[in-house]
Design a protein around this motif. Structure first.
Motif, PDB file in Angstrom:
ATOM      1  N   GLY A  21      33.498  22.731  33.564  1.00  0.00           N
ATOM      2  CA  GLY A  21      32.160  22.906  33.881  1.00  0.00           C
ATOM      3  C   GLY A  21      31.733  22.101  35.025  1.00  0.00           C
ATOM      4  O   GLY A  21      31.003  22.525  35.962  1.00  0.00           O
ATOM      5  N   ALA A  22      32.103  20.915  34.923  1.00  0.00           N
ATOM      6  CA  ALA A  22      31.910  19.839  35.803  1.00  0.00           C
ATOM      7  C   ALA A  22      32.463  20.074  36.981  1.00  0.00           C
ATOM      8  O   ALA A  22      32.053  19.920  38.111  1.00  0.00           O
ATOM      9  N   LEU A  23      33.633  20.924  37.021  1.00  0.00           N
ATOM     10  CA  LEU A  23      34.253  21.239  38.302  1.00  0.00           C
ATOM     11  C   LEU A  23      33.578  22.350  38.934  1.00  0.00           C
ATOM     12  O   LEU A  23      33.618  22.379  40.227  1.00  0.00           O
ATOM     13  N   ILE A  24      33.222  23.417  38.394  1.00  0.00           N
ATOM     14  CA  ILE A  24      32.548  24.429  38.793  1.00  0.00           C
ATOM     15  C   ILE A  24      30.982  23.936  39.462  1.00  0.00           C
ATOM     16  O   ILE A  24      30.655  24.317  40.535  1.00  0.00           O
ATOM     17  N   VAL A  25      30.428  22.951  38.945  1.00  0.00           N
ATOM     18  CA  VAL A  25      29.274  22.435  39.385  1.00  0.00           C
ATOM     19  C   VAL A  25      29.413  21.377  40.544  1.00  0.00           C
ATOM     20  O   VAL A  25      28.732  21.775  41.642  1.00  0.00           O
TER      21      VAL A  25
END
Length: 59
Positions: A21-25
């Motif tokens: 999720g952090a990479l997508i954000v």
């Protein structure tokens, strides 16, 4: 009475989803900044010489 069984499956899956999720954000924010020209540094400081001519006489 029936015996109750507790089954634990995938005990560390939460950390992987957090990283994903952090990479997508980060990718979404980076794409937004890229499309708005944040990473385009061509409009920065430009230094042009004023045509100062230095002549060195030949011996």
């Amino acid at each position: 009475m029936a015996d109750n069984e507790t089954v634990v499956v995938g005990g560390n899956g939460g950390a992987g989803w957090f990283v994903a999720g952090a990479l997508i954000v980060a990718a979404v924010i980076g794409g937004f900044l890229y499309t708005n020209g944040y990473f385009d540094k061509s409009g920065g400081v430009e230094i042009k010489p004023d045509g100062v001519k230095i002549e060195i006489p030949a011996n």
